[in-house]
Motif scaffolding. Structure first.
Motif, PDB file in Angstrom:
ATOM      1  N   TYR A  18     -47.440  56.981 -38.265  1.00  0.00           N
ATOM      2  CA  TYR A  18     -48.337  57.377 -37.170  1.00  0.00           C
ATOM      3  C   TYR A  18     -47.653  58.356 -36.229  1.00  0.00           C
ATOM      4  O   TYR A  18     -48.113  59.471 -35.993  1.00  0.00           O
ATOM      5  CB  TYR A  18     -48.736  56.170 -36.316  1.00  0.00           C
ATOM      6  N   VAL A  19     -46.541  57.890 -35.656  1.00  0.00           N
ATOM      7  CA  VAL A  19     -45.873  58.667 -34.612  1.00  0.00           C
ATOM      8  C   VAL A  19     -45.335  59.973 -35.170  1.00  0.00           C
ATOM      9  O   VAL A  19     -45.543  61.047 -34.595  1.00  0.00           O
ATOM     10  CB  VAL A  19     -44.742  57.842 -33.972  1.00  0.00           C
ATOM     11  N   GLY A  20     -44.636  59.902 -36.297  1.00  0.00           N
ATOM     12  CA  GLY A  20     -44.037  61.104 -36.860  1.00  0.00           C
ATOM     13  C   GLY A  20     -45.066  62.151 -37.223  1.00  0.00           C
ATOM     14  O   GLY A  20     -44.927  63.328 -36.876  1.00  0.00           O
ATOM     15  N   MET A  21     -46.141  61.739 -37.930  1.00  0.00           N
ATOM     16  CA  MET A  21     -47.123  62.709 -38.365  1.00  0.00           C
ATOM     17  C   MET A  21     -47.920  63.288 -37.196  1.00  0.00           C
ATOM     18  O   MET A  21     -48.125  64.498 -37.096  1.00  0.00           O
ATOM     19  CB  MET A  21     -48.089  62.099 -39.365  1.00  0.00           C
ATOM     20  N   TYR A  22     -48.383  62.412 -36.286  1.00  0.00           N
ATOM     21  CA  TYR A  22     -49.179  62.895 -35.152  1.00  0.00           C
ATOM     22  C   TYR A  22     -48.350  63.777 -34.219  1.00  0.00           C
ATOM     23  O   TYR A  22     -48.850  64.755 -33.668  1.00  0.00           O
ATOM     24  CB  TYR A  22     -49.777  61.718 -34.380  1.00  0.00           C
ATOM     25  N   MET A  47     -48.588  59.786 -44.901  1.00  0.00           N
ATOM     26  CA  MET A  47     -48.752  58.812 -43.825  1.00  0.00           C
ATOM     27  C   MET A  47     -49.834  57.819 -44.242  1.00  0.00           C
ATOM     28  O   MET A  47     -50.865  58.215 -44.789  1.00  0.00           O
ATOM     29  CB  MET A  47     -49.180  59.511 -42.528  1.00  0.00           C
ATOM     30  N   THR A  48     -49.594  56.532 -44.017  1.00  0.00           N
ATOM     31  CA  THR A  48     -50.566  55.497 -44.364  1.00  0.00           C
ATOM     32  C   THR A  48     -51.273  55.022 -43.101  1.00  0.00           C
ATOM     33  O   THR A  48     -50.622  54.618 -42.132  1.00  0.00           O
ATOM     34  CB  THR A  48     -49.883  54.293 -45.031  1.00  0.00           C
ATOM     35  N   GLU A  62     -61.275  53.734 -51.454  1.00  0.00           N
ATOM     36  CA  GLU A  62     -60.308  54.184 -52.447  1.00  0.00           C
ATOM     37  C   GLU A  62     -58.924  54.260 -51.802  1.00  0.00           C
ATOM     38  O   GLU A  62     -58.768  54.879 -50.740  1.00  0.00           O
ATOM     39  CB  GLU A  62     -60.723  55.563 -52.966  1.00  0.00           C
ATOM     40  N   PRO A  63     -57.892  53.605 -52.368  1.00  0.00           N
ATOM     41  CA  PRO A  63     -56.563  53.596 -51.740  1.00  0.00           C
ATOM     42  C   PRO A  63     -56.015  54.973 -51.402  1.00  0.00           C
ATOM     43  O   PRO A  63     -55.348  55.156 -50.387  1.00  0.00           O
ATOM     44  CB  PRO A  63     -55.694  52.876 -52.784  1.00  0.00           C
ATOM     45  N   ARG A  64     -56.282  55.967 -52.247  1.00  0.00           N
ATOM     46  CA  ARG A  64     -55.771  57.312 -51.964  1.00  0.00           C
ATOM     47  C   ARG A  64     -56.342  57.891 -50.676  1.00  0.00           C
ATOM     48  O   ARG A  64     -55.757  58.806 -50.093  1.00  0.00           O
ATOM     49  CB  ARG A  64     -56.098  58.253 -53.130  1.00  0.00           C
ATOM     50  N   HIS A  65     -57.488  57.371 -50.237  1.00  0.00           N
ATOM     51  CA  HIS A  65     -58.148  57.933 -49.065  1.00  0.00           C
ATOM     52  C   HIS A  65     -57.605  57.366 -47.756  1.00  0.00           C
ATOM     53  O   HIS A  65     -57.985  57.843 -46.684  1.00  0.00           O
ATOM     54  CB  HIS A  65     -59.658  57.702 -49.154  1.00  0.00           C
ATOM     55  N   VAL A  66     -56.741  56.344 -47.802  1.00  0.00           N
ATOM     56  CA  VAL A  66     -56.159  55.808 -46.574  1.00  0.00           C
ATOM     57  C   VAL A  66     -54.770  56.391 -46.317  1.00  0.00           C
ATOM     58  O   VAL A  66     -54.093  56.001 -45.381  1.00  0.00           O
ATOM     59  CB  VAL A  66     -56.083  54.261 -46.594  1.00  0.00           C
ATOM     60  N   VAL A  67     -54.360  57.329 -47.172  1.00  0.00           N
ATOM     61  CA  VAL A  67     -53.089  58.023 -46.956  1.00  0.00           C
ATOM     62  C   VAL A  67     -53.360  59.507 -46.731  1.00  0.00           C
ATOM     63  O   VAL A  67     -54.326  60.057 -47.255  1.00  0.00           O
ATOM     64  CB  VAL A  67     -52.104  57.830 -48.131  1.00  0.00           C
ATOM     65  N   VAL A  68     -52.522  60.131 -45.918  1.00  0.00           N
ATOM     66  CA  VAL A  68     -52.665  61.551 -45.592  1.00  0.00           C
ATOM     67  C   VAL A  68     -51.431  62.287 -46.103  1.00  0.00           C
ATOM     68  O   VAL A  68     -50.318  62.007 -45.651  1.00  0.00           O
ATOM     69  CB  VAL A  68     -52.804  61.755 -44.075  1.00  0.00           C
ATOM     70  N   SER A 397     -62.876  57.280 -36.690  1.00  0.00           N
ATOM     71  CA  SER A 397     -62.669  58.372 -35.743  1.00  0.00           C
ATOM     72  C   SER A 397     -61.198  58.685 -35.538  1.00  0.00           C
ATOM     73  O   SER A 397     -60.831  59.814 -35.207  1.00  0.00           O
ATOM     74  CB  SER A 397     -63.311  58.034 -34.388  1.00  0.00           C
ATOM     75  N   ARG A 398     -60.331  57.695 -35.747  1.00  0.00           N
ATOM     76  CA  ARG A 398     -58.898  57.888 -35.554  1.00  0.00           C
ATOM     77  C   ARG A 398     -58.201  58.383 -36.825  1.00  0.00           C
ATOM     78  O   ARG A 398     -57.050  58.780 -36.782  1.00  0.00           O
ATOM     79  CB  ARG A 398     -58.241  56.571 -35.098  1.00  0.00           C
ATOM     80  N   MET A 399     -58.892  58.339 -37.938  1.00  0.00           N
ATOM     81  CA  MET A 399     -58.296  58.814 -39.190  1.00  0.00           C
ATOM     82  C   MET A 399     -58.116  60.318 -39.110  1.00  0.00           C
ATOM     83  O   MET A 399     -59.060  61.054 -38.836  1.00  0.00           O
ATOM     84  CB  MET A 399     -59.220  58.467 -40.359  1.00  0.00           C
ATOM     85  N   PRO A 400     -56.908  60.815 -39.328  1.00  0.00           N
ATOM     86  CA  PRO A 400     -56.675  62.253 -39.203  1.00  0.00           C
ATOM     87  C   PRO A 400     -57.322  63.057 -40.331  1.00  0.00           C
ATOM     88  O   PRO A 400     -57.427  62.569 -41.454  1.00  0.00           O
ATOM     89  CB  PRO A 400     -55.145  62.369 -39.250  1.00  0.00           C
ATOM     90  N   THR A 401     -57.747  64.227 -40.013  1.00  0.00           N
ATOM     91  CA  THR A 401     -58.341  65.251 -40.866  1.00  0.00           C
ATOM     92  C   THR A 401     -59.786  64.909 -41.259  1.00  0.00           C
ATOM     93  O   THR A 401     -60.117  63.762 -41.580  1.00  0.00           O
ATOM     94  CB  THR A 401     -57.531  65.536 -42.158  1.00  0.00           C
ATOM     95  N   PHE A 402     -60.619  65.957 -41.245  1.00  0.00           N
ATOM     96  CA  PHE A 402     -62.020  65.817 -41.649  1.00  0.00           C
ATOM     97  C   PHE A 402     -62.116  65.411 -43.109  1.00  0.00           C
ATOM     98  O   PHE A 402     -63.013  64.660 -43.507  1.00  0.00           O
ATOM     99  CB  PHE A 402     -62.763  67.138 -41.404  1.00  0.00           C
TER     100      PHE A 402
END
Length: 441
Positions: A18-22, A47-48, A62-68, A397-402
Protein backbone atom coordinates in the motif's frame (compact mmCIF):
# COMPACT_ATOMS: atom_id res chain seq x y z
CA UNK A 1 21.46 29.56 0.26
CA UNK A 2 20.84 25.88 -0.54
CA UNK A 3 23.36 24.10 -2.73
CA UNK A 4 22.18 23.15 -6.22
CA UNK A 5 22.37 19.43 -6.97
CA UNK A 6 23.89 18.47 -10.31
CA UNK A 7 22.14 15.08 -10.25
CA UNK A 8 18.50 14.19 -9.50
CA UNK A 9 17.77 13.24 -5.90
CA UNK A 10 17.71 9.45 -5.56
CA UNK A 11 14.57 8.33 -3.69
CA UNK A 12 14.55 4.69 -2.62
CA UNK A 13 11.16 3.18 -1.71
CA UNK A 14 11.65 -0.10 0.16
CA UNK A 15 8.44 -2.10 -0.24
CA UNK A 16 5.76 -2.11 -2.92
CA UNK A 17 2.64 -2.63 -0.82
CA UNK A 18 0.00 0.00 0.00
CA UNK A 19 2.45 2.59 1.25
CA UNK A 20 5.23 1.90 -1.24
CA UNK A 21 3.03 1.85 -4.33
CA UNK A 22 0.81 4.81 -3.39
CA UNK A 23 3.84 6.88 -2.38
CA UNK A 24 5.66 6.15 -5.64
CA UNK A 25 2.47 6.72 -7.64
CA UNK A 26 2.01 10.16 -6.13
CA UNK A 27 5.69 11.05 -6.38
CA UNK A 28 5.78 10.30 -10.11
CA UNK A 29 2.81 12.60 -10.62
CA UNK A 30 4.20 15.43 -8.46
CA UNK A 31 7.91 15.47 -9.32
CA UNK A 32 9.20 17.49 -12.22
CA UNK A 33 11.35 15.89 -14.92
CA UNK A 34 14.92 15.61 -13.68
CA UNK A 35 14.01 16.64 -10.13
CA UNK A 36 14.35 13.17 -8.62
CA UNK A 37 14.52 9.49 -9.54
CA UNK A 38 12.32 6.98 -7.70
CA UNK A 39 13.30 3.32 -7.25
CA UNK A 40 10.86 0.82 -5.75
CA UNK A 41 12.17 -2.51 -4.41
CA UNK A 42 9.88 -5.39 -3.46
CA UNK A 43 10.10 -9.21 -3.60
CA UNK A 44 6.85 -9.27 -5.60
CA UNK A 45 6.22 -7.41 -8.87
CA UNK A 46 2.77 -6.34 -7.69
CA UNK A 47 0.82 -4.67 -4.90
CA UNK A 48 -1.91 -6.77 -3.27
CA UNK A 49 -5.13 -5.05 -2.18
CA UNK A 50 -5.65 -7.18 0.92
CA UNK A 51 -9.27 -6.19 1.77
CA UNK A 52 -10.34 -8.09 -1.36
CA UNK A 53 -8.45 -11.30 -0.50
CA UNK A 54 -11.50 -12.89 1.21
CA UNK A 55 -13.60 -12.41 -1.92
CA UNK A 56 -10.76 -13.71 -4.09
CA UNK A 57 -10.55 -16.80 -1.88
CA UNK A 58 -14.31 -17.30 -2.10
CA UNK A 59 -14.41 -16.99 -5.89
CA UNK A 60 -16.30 -13.70 -6.13
CA UNK A 61 -13.26 -11.93 -7.64
CA UNK A 62 -10.58 -13.23 -9.99
CA UNK A 63 -7.35 -13.34 -7.90
CA UNK A 64 -5.35 -11.54 -10.59
CA UNK A 65 -7.69 -8.57 -10.27
CA UNK A 66 -6.81 -7.88 -6.60
CA UNK A 67 -3.16 -7.27 -7.48
CA UNK A 68 -1.74 -4.23 -9.28
CA UNK A 69 1.38 -4.75 -11.45
CA UNK A 70 3.98 -2.27 -10.21
CA UNK A 71 5.74 -1.83 -13.52
CA UNK A 72 2.43 -1.10 -15.27
CA UNK A 73 1.37 1.74 -12.96
CA UNK A 74 4.77 3.12 -11.94
CA UNK A 75 5.86 4.02 -15.45
CA UNK A 76 8.15 6.85 -14.35
CA UNK A 77 9.78 4.84 -11.57
CA UNK A 78 12.43 2.14 -11.53
CA UNK A 79 10.92 -1.11 -10.22
CA UNK A 80 13.36 -3.73 -8.94
CA UNK A 81 12.15 -7.20 -7.97
CA UNK A 82 14.28 -8.16 -5.00
CA UNK A 83 14.36 -8.40 -1.22
CA UNK A 84 16.02 -5.70 0.88
CA UNK A 85 17.91 -7.49 3.63
CA UNK A 86 19.76 -4.60 5.29
CA UNK A 87 19.67 -0.80 5.42
CA UNK A 88 22.53 1.37 6.62
CA UNK A 89 21.12 4.85 6.65
CA UNK A 90 24.34 6.24 8.05
CA UNK A 91 25.96 5.22 4.75
CA UNK A 92 22.72 5.64 2.76
CA UNK A 93 23.02 2.15 1.33
CA UNK A 94 20.47 -0.66 1.10
CA UNK A 95 21.50 -4.29 0.52
CA UNK A 96 19.23 -6.09 -1.95
CA UNK A 97 19.07 -9.82 -2.64
CA UNK A 98 17.88 -10.49 -6.19
CA UNK A 99 15.86 -13.57 -7.25
CA UNK A 100 18.95 -15.27 -8.74
CA UNK A 101 20.76 -14.97 -5.40
CA UNK A 102 22.95 -12.08 -6.51
CA UNK A 103 23.39 -9.33 -3.90
CA UNK A 104 23.62 -5.66 -4.78
CA UNK A 105 24.04 -2.47 -2.78
CA UNK A 106 21.83 0.46 -3.74
CA UNK A 107 22.81 3.99 -2.80
CA UNK A 108 20.16 6.62 -2.17
CA UNK A 109 19.63 10.19 -0.97
CA UNK A 110 16.11 9.86 0.47
CA UNK A 111 14.74 6.68 2.07
CA UNK A 112 11.10 5.62 2.26
CA UNK A 113 10.66 2.62 4.55
CA UNK A 114 7.45 0.90 3.42
CA UNK A 115 8.30 -2.63 4.51
CA UNK A 116 4.84 -3.29 5.93
CA UNK A 117 4.11 -6.20 8.23
CA UNK A 118 4.20 -9.96 8.41
CA UNK A 119 1.97 -12.43 10.24
CA UNK A 120 2.45 -12.36 14.00
CA UNK A 121 2.96 -15.95 15.06
CA UNK A 122 3.26 -17.60 18.46
CA UNK A 123 5.29 -20.61 19.64
CA UNK A 124 2.36 -23.00 19.32
CA UNK A 125 3.31 -26.63 18.58
CA UNK A 126 2.25 -27.54 15.05
CA UNK A 127 1.56 -23.98 13.85
CA UNK A 128 4.39 -23.84 11.32
CA UNK A 129 3.44 -27.24 9.88
CA UNK A 130 -0.37 -26.92 9.89
CA UNK A 131 -1.20 -23.21 9.87
CA UNK A 132 -2.13 -21.31 6.70
CA UNK A 133 -1.69 -17.54 6.65
CA UNK A 134 -3.94 -15.04 4.91
CA UNK A 135 -1.92 -12.04 3.77
CA UNK A 136 -1.05 -12.79 0.15
CA UNK A 137 -2.94 -13.63 -3.03
CA UNK A 138 -1.07 -16.94 -3.12
CA UNK A 139 -2.46 -17.86 0.30
CA UNK A 140 -5.96 -16.85 -0.83
CA UNK A 141 -5.73 -19.17 -3.85
CA UNK A 142 -4.28 -21.95 -1.67
CA UNK A 143 -7.12 -21.64 0.84
CA UNK A 144 -9.81 -21.72 -1.83
CA UNK A 145 -8.35 -24.88 -3.40
CA UNK A 146 -7.66 -26.42 0.00
CA UNK A 147 -11.20 -25.95 1.38
CA UNK A 148 -12.84 -27.28 -1.79
CA UNK A 149 -10.43 -30.21 -2.03
CA UNK A 150 -11.17 -31.18 1.59
CA UNK A 151 -14.84 -31.33 0.62
CA UNK A 152 -14.00 -33.49 -2.42
CA UNK A 153 -12.05 -35.91 -0.22
CA UNK A 154 -14.76 -35.99 2.44
CA UNK A 155 -17.32 -36.90 -0.23
CA UNK A 156 -15.34 -40.00 -1.20
CA UNK A 157 -14.16 -41.42 2.14
CA UNK A 158 -16.07 -44.01 4.13
CA UNK A 159 -14.05 -43.31 7.32
CA UNK A 160 -16.31 -41.21 9.60
CA UNK A 161 -13.41 -39.87 11.69
CA UNK A 162 -11.47 -38.76 8.62
CA UNK A 163 -14.61 -37.24 7.13
CA UNK A 164 -15.22 -35.24 10.32
CA UNK A 165 -11.61 -34.01 10.29
CA UNK A 166 -11.78 -33.03 6.62
CA UNK A 167 -14.99 -31.05 7.16
CA UNK A 168 -13.73 -29.15 10.21
CA UNK A 169 -12.33 -25.70 9.42
CA UNK A 170 -10.71 -23.44 12.00
CA UNK A 171 -9.92 -19.71 11.86
CA UNK A 172 -7.67 -18.35 14.62
CA UNK A 173 -7.98 -14.59 15.13
CA UNK A 174 -11.14 -12.50 15.28
CA UNK A 175 -9.98 -9.26 13.69
CA UNK A 176 -11.17 -7.99 10.33
CA UNK A 177 -9.03 -10.46 8.37
CA UNK A 178 -10.22 -13.45 10.38
CA UNK A 179 -13.91 -12.54 10.37
CA UNK A 180 -14.02 -11.78 6.65
CA UNK A 181 -11.99 -14.87 5.69
CA UNK A 182 -14.24 -17.05 7.85
CA UNK A 183 -17.47 -15.53 6.55
CA UNK A 184 -16.53 -15.68 2.86
CA UNK A 185 -15.06 -19.20 2.94
CA UNK A 186 -17.98 -20.58 4.95
CA UNK A 187 -20.35 -18.95 2.48
CA UNK A 188 -18.46 -20.54 -0.43
CA UNK A 189 -18.37 -24.01 1.14
CA UNK A 190 -22.08 -23.83 2.00
CA UNK A 191 -22.83 -22.99 -1.64
CA UNK A 192 -20.57 -25.82 -2.81
CA UNK A 193 -22.57 -28.46 -0.88
CA UNK A 194 -25.32 -28.27 -3.52
CA UNK A 195 -22.92 -30.09 -5.86
CA UNK A 196 -22.13 -32.86 -3.36
CA UNK A 197 -24.84 -35.48 -2.92
CA UNK A 198 -23.54 -36.67 0.44
CA UNK A 199 -22.42 -33.40 2.09
CA UNK A 200 -24.90 -31.08 3.72
CA UNK A 201 -24.12 -27.67 5.24
CA UNK A 202 -24.71 -29.07 8.73
CA UNK A 203 -22.02 -31.72 8.11
CA UNK A 204 -19.36 -29.01 8.12
CA UNK A 205 -17.95 -27.47 11.27
CA UNK A 206 -16.56 -23.95 11.14
CA UNK A 207 -14.80 -22.67 14.26
CA UNK A 208 -13.49 -19.21 15.21
CA UNK A 209 -11.00 -18.91 18.08
CA UNK A 210 -10.25 -15.46 19.51
CA UNK A 211 -7.93 -14.82 22.45
CA UNK A 212 -9.75 -11.67 23.65
CA UNK A 213 -13.32 -11.17 24.80
CA UNK A 214 -14.62 -9.68 21.54
CA UNK A 215 -14.21 -9.72 17.77
CA UNK A 216 -13.27 -6.81 15.49
CA UNK A 217 -12.01 -4.34 18.13
CA UNK A 218 -12.14 -1.55 15.50
CA UNK A 219 -15.96 -1.42 15.77
CA UNK A 220 -18.11 -0.81 18.85
CA UNK A 221 -18.72 -3.68 21.31
CA UNK A 222 -22.36 -3.69 20.26
CA UNK A 223 -21.43 -4.33 16.63
CA UNK A 224 -18.98 -6.99 17.74
CA UNK A 225 -21.79 -8.80 19.56
CA UNK A 226 -24.01 -8.45 16.49
CA UNK A 227 -21.28 -10.04 14.35
CA UNK A 228 -20.92 -13.01 16.71
CA UNK A 229 -24.69 -13.49 16.75
CA UNK A 230 -24.86 -13.53 12.93
CA UNK A 231 -22.03 -16.06 12.77
CA UNK A 232 -23.72 -18.26 15.37
CA UNK A 233 -26.95 -18.21 13.34
CA UNK A 234 -25.00 -19.85 10.52
CA UNK A 235 -23.82 -22.62 12.85
CA UNK A 236 -20.31 -21.20 13.26
CA UNK A 237 -18.83 -21.91 16.69
CA UNK A 238 -17.14 -18.90 18.28
CA UNK A 239 -14.69 -19.30 21.17
CA UNK A 240 -13.86 -15.98 22.89
CA UNK A 241 -11.24 -15.52 25.61
CA UNK A 242 -9.74 -18.75 24.33
CA UNK A 243 -6.25 -19.61 23.12
CA UNK A 244 -4.88 -22.47 21.07
CA UNK A 245 -2.37 -24.59 23.00
CA UNK A 246 -1.42 -27.04 20.26
CA UNK A 247 -2.29 -28.13 16.71
CA UNK A 248 0.19 -30.95 16.14
CA UNK A 249 -0.89 -33.18 13.22
CA UNK A 250 -4.12 -31.20 12.98
CA UNK A 251 -5.22 -32.08 16.52
CA UNK A 252 -6.37 -28.73 17.91
CA UNK A 253 -6.24 -28.26 21.68
CA UNK A 254 -7.78 -25.13 23.23
CA UNK A 255 -6.96 -23.82 26.69
CA UNK A 256 -10.54 -24.41 27.87
CA UNK A 257 -10.07 -28.15 27.37
CA UNK A 258 -11.80 -28.42 23.99
CA UNK A 259 -10.11 -30.78 21.52
CA UNK A 260 -10.90 -31.69 17.93
CA UNK A 261 -9.19 -32.62 14.66
CA UNK A 262 -9.01 -30.37 11.61
CA UNK A 263 -7.36 -30.46 8.20
CA UNK A 264 -7.72 -26.69 7.74
CA UNK A 265 -6.28 -24.20 10.24
CA UNK A 266 -6.23 -20.56 9.12
CA UNK A 267 -4.03 -18.17 11.11
CA UNK A 268 -5.06 -14.49 11.17
CA UNK A 269 -4.03 -13.58 14.73
CA UNK A 270 -2.48 -10.18 14.12
CA UNK A 271 0.56 -8.74 12.40
CA UNK A 272 3.98 -7.43 13.40
CA UNK A 273 6.44 -5.05 11.78
CA UNK A 274 8.60 -6.59 9.08
CA UNK A 275 11.62 -8.25 10.79
CA UNK A 276 13.94 -6.76 8.14
CA UNK A 277 13.81 -3.60 10.26
CA UNK A 278 16.00 -5.41 12.78
CA UNK A 279 18.81 -5.18 10.22
CA UNK A 280 18.67 -1.40 9.96
CA UNK A 281 20.01 1.53 11.96
CA UNK A 282 16.59 3.23 12.03
CA UNK A 283 15.09 4.11 15.44
CA UNK A 284 12.38 1.64 16.49
CA UNK A 285 9.81 1.39 19.26
CA UNK A 286 9.13 -1.52 21.61
CA UNK A 287 6.97 -3.23 18.96
CA UNK A 288 9.72 -3.09 16.35
CA UNK A 289 8.14 -0.29 14.32
CA UNK A 290 10.08 2.69 13.00
CA UNK A 291 9.56 5.73 15.23
CA UNK A 292 8.15 8.63 13.23
CA UNK A 293 6.98 12.18 13.75
CA UNK A 294 3.51 13.31 12.77
CA UNK A 295 4.88 14.35 9.37
CA UNK A 296 5.89 10.68 8.74
CA UNK A 297 9.57 11.63 8.94
CA UNK A 298 11.64 9.11 10.86
CA UNK A 299 12.63 10.60 14.20
CA UNK A 300 15.89 12.52 14.03
CA UNK A 301 16.30 12.06 10.27
CA UNK A 302 15.33 14.70 7.73
CA UNK A 303 15.94 12.48 4.71
CA UNK A 304 14.15 9.29 5.84
CA UNK A 305 10.42 8.59 5.94
CA UNK A 306 8.09 5.76 6.90
CA UNK A 307 4.38 4.96 7.10
CA UNK A 308 1.94 2.07 7.31
CA UNK A 309 2.15 -1.09 9.38
CA UNK A 310 5.92 -0.83 9.93
CA UNK A 311 5.76 2.76 11.27
CA UNK A 312 4.73 4.25 14.62
CA UNK A 313 3.10 7.47 13.38
CA UNK A 314 1.41 9.59 16.09
CA UNK A 315 -2.37 9.55 15.83
CA UNK A 316 -3.18 13.24 16.23
CA UNK A 317 -6.88 12.43 16.50
CA UNK A 318 -6.21 10.61 19.77
CA UNK A 319 -3.13 12.26 21.28
CA UNK A 320 -5.22 14.59 23.45
CA UNK A 321 -6.56 11.54 25.30
CA UNK A 322 -3.39 9.47 24.92
CA UNK A 323 -0.13 11.28 24.08
CA UNK A 324 1.46 7.96 23.10
CA UNK A 325 -1.31 6.96 20.65
CA UNK A 326 -0.12 5.81 17.22
CA UNK A 327 -2.07 5.02 14.08
CA UNK A 328 -3.42 1.49 13.85
CA UNK A 329 -2.20 -0.89 11.11
CA UNK A 330 -5.00 -0.51 8.55
CA UNK A 331 -5.43 0.11 4.84
CA UNK A 332 -7.19 3.40 5.60
CA UNK A 333 -4.16 4.83 7.38
CA UNK A 334 -1.65 3.33 4.93
CA UNK A 335 -3.20 4.93 1.84
CA UNK A 336 -3.72 8.32 3.49
CA UNK A 337 -0.28 8.38 5.08
CA UNK A 338 1.33 7.49 1.75
CA UNK A 339 -0.26 10.48 0.04
CA UNK A 340 0.73 12.86 2.84
CA UNK A 341 4.25 11.43 2.92
CA UNK A 342 4.72 11.84 -0.83
CA UNK A 343 3.53 15.46 -0.63
CA UNK A 344 5.91 16.08 2.28
CA UNK A 345 8.89 14.58 0.43
CA UNK A 346 8.22 16.86 -2.53
CA UNK A 347 7.81 19.84 -0.18
CA UNK A 348 11.15 19.20 1.55
CA UNK A 349 12.92 18.76 -1.79
CA UNK A 350 11.62 22.19 -2.78
CA UNK A 351 12.60 23.86 0.48
CA UNK A 352 9.18 23.91 2.15
CA UNK A 353 8.08 22.54 5.52
CA UNK A 354 6.35 19.14 5.74
CA UNK A 355 2.80 18.99 7.08
CA UNK A 356 1.57 16.63 9.81
CA UNK A 357 -0.60 13.64 8.99
CA UNK A 358 -4.01 14.20 10.49
CA UNK A 359 -7.08 12.15 9.75
CA UNK A 360 -10.72 12.06 10.67
CA UNK A 361 -11.96 8.56 11.37
CA UNK A 362 -14.88 7.97 9.01
CA UNK A 363 -15.74 4.50 10.26
CA UNK A 364 -15.24 0.81 9.61
CA UNK A 365 -16.80 -1.69 7.23
CA UNK A 366 -16.64 -5.48 7.09
CA UNK A 367 -18.17 -8.20 4.97
CA UNK A 368 -19.85 -11.20 6.60
CA UNK A 369 -20.27 -13.11 3.36
CA UNK A 370 -22.43 -12.57 0.29
CA UNK A 371 -25.06 -9.84 0.90
CA UNK A 372 -24.18 -9.54 4.60
CA UNK A 373 -22.01 -7.06 6.41
CA UNK A 374 -21.51 -4.63 9.29
CA UNK A 375 -20.46 -1.00 9.18
CA UNK A 376 -20.08 2.05 11.40
CA UNK A 377 -19.92 5.33 9.51
CA UNK A 378 -19.82 8.70 11.30
CA UNK A 379 -21.23 6.97 14.37
CA UNK A 380 -24.14 5.40 12.46
CA UNK A 381 -24.44 1.60 12.63
CA UNK A 382 -25.40 -0.21 9.44
CA UNK A 383 -26.12 -3.94 9.15
CA UNK A 384 -26.98 -6.57 6.58
CA UNK A 385 -27.20 -5.85 2.85
CA UNK A 386 -26.67 -2.05 3.09
CA UNK A 387 -23.44 -2.60 5.07
CA UNK A 388 -22.27 -5.22 2.57
CA UNK A 389 -22.95 -2.83 -0.31
CA UNK A 390 -21.08 -0.02 1.46
CA UNK A 391 -18.15 -2.38 2.07
CA UNK A 392 -17.90 -3.27 -1.61
CA UNK A 393 -18.36 0.31 -2.79
CA UNK A 394 -15.77 1.72 -0.39
CA UNK A 395 -13.05 -0.78 -1.22
CA UNK A 396 -13.74 -0.64 -4.95
CA UNK A 397 -13.26 3.13 -4.77
CA UNK A 398 -9.91 2.65 -3.03
CA UNK A 399 -8.64 0.10 -5.55
CA UNK A 400 -5.98 1.83 -7.64
CA UNK A 401 -6.36 2.28 -11.40
CA UNK A 402 -9.54 2.31 -13.50
CA UNK A 403 -8.41 -0.96 -15.08
CA UNK A 404 -8.65 -2.86 -11.79
CA UNK A 405 -11.87 -1.11 -10.72
CA UNK A 406 -13.56 -2.10 -13.98
CA UNK A 407 -12.37 -5.71 -13.81
CA UNK A 408 -13.61 -6.11 -10.23
CA UNK A 409 -17.03 -4.65 -11.06
CA UNK A 410 -17.25 -7.07 -14.01
CA UNK A 411 -16.33 -9.98 -11.73
CA UNK A 412 -19.14 -9.02 -9.37
CA UNK A 413 -21.60 -8.62 -12.24
CA UNK A 414 -20.75 -12.00 -13.75
CA UNK A 415 -20.94 -13.67 -10.32
CA UNK A 416 -24.39 -12.15 -9.85
CA UNK A 417 -25.62 -13.57 -13.17
CA UNK A 418 -23.81 -16.93 -13.31
CA UNK A 419 -23.06 -17.51 -9.60
CA UNK A 420 -19.62 -18.40 -8.31
CA UNK A 421 -17.44 -21.23 -9.55
CA UNK A 422 -16.74 -23.85 -6.87
CA UNK A 423 -14.10 -26.14 -8.30
CA UNK A 424 -10.78 -27.00 -6.69
CA UNK A 425 -7.69 -26.44 -8.81
CA UNK A 426 -5.54 -28.32 -6.33
CA UNK A 427 -3.15 -29.41 -9.07
CA UNK A 428 -1.88 -25.81 -9.16
CA UNK A 429 -0.01 -26.50 -5.91
CA UNK A 430 2.14 -29.17 -7.61
CA UNK A 431 1.58 -28.76 -11.37
CA UNK A 432 4.47 -31.03 -12.43
CA UNK A 433 3.40 -34.07 -10.39
CA UNK A 434 1.57 -35.86 -13.25
CA UNK A 435 4.34 -35.11 -15.73
CA UNK A 436 7.02 -36.43 -13.34
CA UNK A 437 5.04 -39.65 -12.78
CA UNK A 438 4.61 -40.08 -16.54
CA UNK A 439 8.32 -39.51 -17.16
CA UNK A 440 9.31 -42.09 -14.55
CA UNK A 441 6.90 -44.78 -15.70
Amino acid sequence: MAAVRSQPTRILVVGGGYVGMYTALRLQSKLKAGEASVTVVDPQPHMTYQPFLPEAAAGSIEPRHVVVPLRKVLKRCHVLTGRVTRISHADKVATVELPDGHVEELGYDVLVSALGSVARTLPIPGLAERGIGFKTVGEAILLRNHVLSRMDLAATTIDPELRRKLLTFVVIGGGYAGIEALAELEDMSRYATRYHENIKPEDMRWVLVEATGRVMPEVSPRMGVYTVERLAERGIQVYLDTRVKSMVDGHVVLDDGTEFDSETIIWTAGVKANPVLENTDLPRDARGRVRCTSTTQIEGLRDAWSAGDCAAVPDLAKTEQDPQATCSPSAQHAVRQARQMADNIVAVLRGRQPQPYRHKHVGSVASLGLYRGVAELFGVRVKGFPAWFIHRTYHMSRMPTFNRKFRIVMDWTLALVFRREVVSLGQINDPKADFVRAARS
